[in-house]
Scaffold this active site. Sequence first.
Site, PDB file in Angstrom:
ATOM      1  N   ASP A  20      31.915  79.584  38.242  1.00 60.70           N
ATOM      2  CA  ASP A  20      31.466  80.684  38.899  1.00 60.70           C
ATOM      3  C   ASP A  20      31.003  81.846  38.067  1.00 60.70           C
ATOM      4  O   ASP A  20      31.399  81.772  36.878  1.00 60.70           O
ATOM      5  CB  ASP A  20      32.984  81.487  39.813  1.00 60.70           C
ATOM      6  CG  ASP A  20      32.532  82.469  40.887  1.00 60.70           C
ATOM      7  OD1 ASP A  20      31.206  82.490  41.178  1.00 60.70           O
ATOM      8  OD2 ASP A  20      33.287  83.150  41.246  1.00 60.70           O
ATOM      9  N   HIS A  37      21.933  79.641  36.294  1.00 63.10           N
ATOM     10  CA  HIS A  37      22.348  78.054  36.828  1.00 63.10           C
ATOM     11  C   HIS A  37      22.044  77.127  35.467  1.00 63.10           C
ATOM     12  O   HIS A  37      22.670  76.260  35.321  1.00 63.10           O
ATOM     13  CB  HIS A  37      21.639  77.809  37.933  1.00 63.10           C
ATOM     14  CG  HIS A  37      22.045  78.554  39.272  1.00 63.10           C
ATOM     15  ND1 HIS A  37      23.532  78.731  39.386  1.00 63.10           N
ATOM     16  CD2 HIS A  37      21.289  79.261  39.972  1.00 63.10           C
ATOM     17  CE1 HIS A  37      23.468  79.300  40.607  1.00 63.10           C
ATOM     18  NE2 HIS A  37      22.228  79.764  40.749  1.00 63.10           N
ATOM     19  N   LEU A 131      34.668  57.816  30.673  1.00 61.33           N
ATOM     20  CA  LEU A 131      34.701  59.167  31.373  1.00 61.33           C
ATOM     21  C   LEU A 131      34.537  58.998  32.658  1.00 61.33           C
ATOM     22  O   LEU A 131      33.452  58.529  32.966  1.00 61.33           O
ATOM     23  CB  LEU A 131      34.291  60.221  30.585  1.00 61.33           C
ATOM     24  CG  LEU A 131      34.642  61.782  31.150  1.00 61.33           C
ATOM     25  CD1 LEU A 131      34.724  62.692  30.130  1.00 61.33           C
ATOM     26  CD2 LEU A 131      33.462  62.230  32.051  1.00 61.33           C
TER      27      LEU A 131
END
Length: 236
Positions: A20, A37, A131
Amino acid sequence: MTHGIDTKNLFPSHVAFIMDGNRRWAKKKNLPIIDGHKKGAEIIKKIVRKSIKLNIKYLTFYGFSNENWNRSKHEVVQLQSLLKLYLDSETDSFMKNQINFSFIGDIGKFDFLIREKLYSLQKATSSFKNLFFTLALGYGSRGEILGSINKILKKKRIKTDITEKDISDNLMTSHLPEPDFVIRTSGEKRLSNFLLWQIAYSELYFTKTQWPDFNLTRYMIALKNFINRKRRYGGD
């Protein structure tokens, strides 16, 4: 190593992120929203690299919620373009570092080329185990839980009670362990319809730092906070 203790073994196995603050970060700096972003996407890359070094095996990022479709058409288009750029730029890294990529959510509204890239990257990395990277796109937890129950009802031929395991096994995350640690940036202290079933006993960490400023130093502070907690799972 600290006093004979391998701290890597104390880190969470699965960390989930509610990213956020990209928009607020950009507005504060008088930059276009998309710049926030873009900076946020760079943070993801750094966290992935650091997590591999720390032997943290699972990372889940809340990339795009169902509610995000309500943003301006211009921003939604830009976000999709950024997602395409991210997938293109990171494919080599995922292959080189043997990162298993998957996604959860309803991607039906996304651009066709993006959907193709998501499926292609997921298939190409499906055997990797270094991962496990999961991106939540077009995701909402209530819808996921409802979908799980509807799947169960279609499967069950007889009237038997639905169990917790039934629901867990039919969630979009059935291939993943439940998160140990959830990090939310930018000061908000809510879960925003993210993995509500899965994080019943997760440790939660809220920071006022906006996602584009959530650097590796702040990541390590959060992880050390996790290490210092005593997880009780509802016990004493």
